[in-house]
Design an enzyme around this catalytic site. Structure first.
Site, PDB file in Angstrom:
ATOM      1  N   LYS A  35       0.863  -1.176   0.000  1.00  0.00           N
ATOM      2  CA  LYS A  35       0.000   0.000   0.000  1.00  0.00           C
ATOM      3  C   LYS A  35       0.901   1.228   0.000  1.00  0.00           C
ATOM      4  O   LYS A  35       1.788   1.353   0.834  1.00  0.00           O
ATOM      5  CB  LYS A  35      -0.861  -0.022   1.275  1.00  0.00           C
ATOM      6  CG  LYS A  35      -1.793   1.142   1.426  1.00  0.00           C
ATOM      7  CD  LYS A  35      -2.618   1.016   2.695  1.00  0.00           C
ATOM      8  CE  LYS A  35      -1.948   1.581   3.920  1.00  0.00           C
ATOM      9  NZ  LYS A  35      -1.651   3.009   3.919  1.00  0.00           N
ATOM     10  N   ASP A  63      -3.187   4.416  -1.717  1.00  0.00           N
ATOM     11  CA  ASP A  63      -3.893   4.908  -0.531  1.00  0.00           C
ATOM     12  C   ASP A  63      -3.803   6.418  -0.456  1.00  0.00           C
ATOM     13  O   ASP A  63      -3.020   6.966   0.321  1.00  0.00           O
ATOM     14  CB  ASP A  63      -3.316   4.256   0.736  1.00  0.00           C
ATOM     15  CG  ASP A  63      -4.030   4.736   1.987  1.00  0.00           C
ATOM     16  OD1 ASP A  63      -5.093   5.375   1.859  1.00  0.00           O
ATOM     17  OD2 ASP A  63      -3.529   4.467   3.089  1.00  0.00           O
ATOM     18  N   LYS A  65      -6.598   8.066   0.028  1.00  0.00           N
ATOM     19  CA  LYS A  65      -7.834   8.341   0.786  1.00  0.00           C
ATOM     20  C   LYS A  65      -8.675   9.412   0.103  1.00  0.00           C
ATOM     21  O   LYS A  65      -8.944  10.480   0.648  1.00  0.00           O
ATOM     22  CB  LYS A  65      -7.527   8.706   2.232  1.00  0.00           C
ATOM     23  CG  LYS A  65      -6.865   7.555   2.965  1.00  0.00           C
ATOM     24  CD  LYS A  65      -7.119   7.554   4.446  1.00  0.00           C
ATOM     25  CE  LYS A  65      -6.578   6.303   5.086  1.00  0.00           C
ATOM     26  NZ  LYS A  65      -5.115   6.136   4.952  1.00  0.00           N
ATOM     27  N   GLY A  70     -17.672  13.005  -6.936  1.00  0.00           N
ATOM     28  CA  GLY A  70     -17.432  11.812  -7.746  1.00  0.00           C
ATOM     29  C   GLY A  70     -16.597  12.050  -8.996  1.00  0.00           C
ATOM     30  O   GLY A  70     -15.696  11.262  -9.308  1.00  0.00           O
ATOM     31  N   PRO A 174      -5.511  -2.051   9.606  1.00  0.00           N
ATOM     32  CA  PRO A 174      -4.260  -1.483  10.119  1.00  0.00           C
ATOM     33  C   PRO A 174      -4.336  -1.315  11.630  1.00  0.00           C
ATOM     34  O   PRO A 174      -5.431  -1.319  12.202  1.00  0.00           O
ATOM     35  CB  PRO A 174      -4.221  -0.103   9.448  1.00  0.00           C
ATOM     36  CG  PRO A 174      -5.650   0.277   9.252  1.00  0.00           C
ATOM     37  CD  PRO A 174      -6.463  -0.998   9.186  1.00  0.00           C
TER      38      PRO A 174
HETATM   39  P1  BMP Z   1       1.795   1.336  10.713  1.00  0.00           P
HETATM   40  O1  BMP Z   1       1.758  -0.185  10.791  1.00  0.00           O
HETATM   41  O2  BMP Z   1       3.153   1.868  10.445  1.00  0.00           O
HETATM   42  O3  BMP Z   1       1.080   1.991  11.847  1.00  0.00           O
HETATM   43  O4  BMP Z   1       0.996   1.733   9.370  1.00  0.00           O
HETATM   44  C1  BMP Z   1      -0.386   1.663   9.248  1.00  0.00           C
HETATM   45  C2  BMP Z   1      -0.804   2.101   7.872  1.00  0.00           C
HETATM   46  O5  BMP Z   1      -2.220   2.017   7.775  1.00  0.00           O
HETATM   47  C3  BMP Z   1      -0.430   3.531   7.507  1.00  0.00           C
HETATM   48  O6  BMP Z   1      -0.073   3.527   6.126  1.00  0.00           O
HETATM   49  C4  BMP Z   1      -1.717   4.331   7.680  1.00  0.00           C
HETATM   50  O7  BMP Z   1      -1.849   5.354   6.724  1.00  0.00           O
HETATM   51  C5  BMP Z   1      -2.784   3.276   7.410  1.00  0.00           C
HETATM   52  N1  BMP Z   1      -4.045   3.479   8.154  1.00  0.00           N
HETATM   53  C6  BMP Z   1      -4.077   3.485   9.540  1.00  0.00           C
HETATM   54  O8  BMP Z   1      -3.048   3.370  10.211  1.00  0.00           O
HETATM   55  N2  BMP Z   1      -5.287   3.621  10.163  1.00  0.00           N
HETATM   56  C7  BMP Z   1      -6.462   3.768   9.496  1.00  0.00           C
HETATM   57  O9  BMP Z   1      -7.506   3.859  10.113  1.00  0.00           O
HETATM   58  C8  BMP Z   1      -6.424   3.760   8.091  1.00  0.00           C
HETATM   59  C9  BMP Z   1      -5.208   3.621   7.431  1.00  0.00           C
HETATM   60  O10 BMP Z   1      -5.163   3.609   6.125  1.00  0.00           O
END
Ligand code: BMP
Length: 228
Positions: A35, A63, A65, A70, A174
């Site tokens: 990602k 990603d 976001k 639209g 995540p």
């Molecule tokens: P890490 O394991 O280093 O915390 O990374 C988590 C990843 O998931 C990051 O790229 C962050 O942008 C993404 N993310 C998150 O942490 N929480 C969310 O709610 C949504 C995400 O996309």
């Protein structure tokens, strides 16, 4: 079975392209996909990543976001596709009409997997976002989303999401590792993938760390599914 997706967020003061290229080569056989978020592209753009991920057959998620009307999100989707991504993440809070409906149609036309954020891993998600979980899930179902993002830091949310969307929508989660949730906890509570960034990408020996974390997840999942 591959169960993790690597979040490639280069820290400041590194050569982003080299940092990503190195992690891609170390991890590419071990994981379901990668990602790429804004820290990777704001400085150098996307051109180099097209080269690095050329011919990669796994999940390659943009990603950024997306959260816009639209038509504009659809323009971004075209560019995302042209750089070789096969999936993209958008926020669901923009609503369905003239927003996610159009993006969903565009994603289908382009062959991009659409992933919608329905809850987030940080504390502030409880302030507003989580109060609308049901609305967001309805949007995800209506839009035929391939997946949704739900937090490993609050596994009750993952369970709730799974109970409402059934088996057809993937849950990407995540929050394990760097944000404090235990490795394997999201999958044990219904997620399909754990998204892991810094606890792997920041390790000294990236490959060894990833292998170790995957093993931890697999062992935990075996136990929680009662296979051991
Ligand atoms: P890490 O394991 O280093 O915390 O990374 C988590 C990843 O998931 C990051 O790229 C962050 O942008 C993404 N993310 C998150 O942490 N929480 C969310 O709610 C949504 C995400 O996309």
């Amino acid at each position: 079975v591959k169960i993790i997706i690597i979040a490639l967020d280069p820290p400041p003061n590194v050569d982003e392209v080299e940092w990503i290229e190195n992690r891609f080569y170390e991890l590419n056989g071990l994981v379901s996909g990668f990602k790429i978020g804004l820290p990777a592209v704001l400085k150098n753009g996307l051109e180099s990543y097209k080269r690095i991920f050329k011919d990669y057959k796994g999940l390659l998620i943009a990603d950024f976001k997306l959260a816009d009307i639209g038509d504009i999100m659809s323009m971004s989707a075209e560019i995302i596709k042209s750089y070789g991504f096969n999936a993209m993440i958008a926020h669901s809070f923009v609503g369905y009409s003239n927003a996610i409906d159009k993006l969903s149609k565009k994603a289908k036309d382009l062959g991009l997997k659409l992933i919608l954020v329905v809850s987030m891993s940080h504390e502030g998600s409880k302030e507003y976002i989580d109060g609308h979980l049901n609305d967001f899930l309805q949007i995800a179902v209506k839009a035929n989303a391939w997946g949704v993002v739900a937090p490993a830091t609050r596994v009750d949310v993952i369970r709730n999401v799974r109970s409402k969307v059934g088996k057809d929508i993937k849950i990407l989660s995540p929050g394990v590792g760097a944000q404090g949730a235990d490795f394997g906890s999201a999958i044990c509570n219904g997620a399909d993938y754990e998204i892991i960034g810094r606890s792997i990408t920041g390790a000294e020996n990236i490959k060894e760390k990833a292998t170790q974390i995957i093993k931890t997840i697999e062992e935990r999942v075996k136990i929680c599914r009662g296979l051991q």
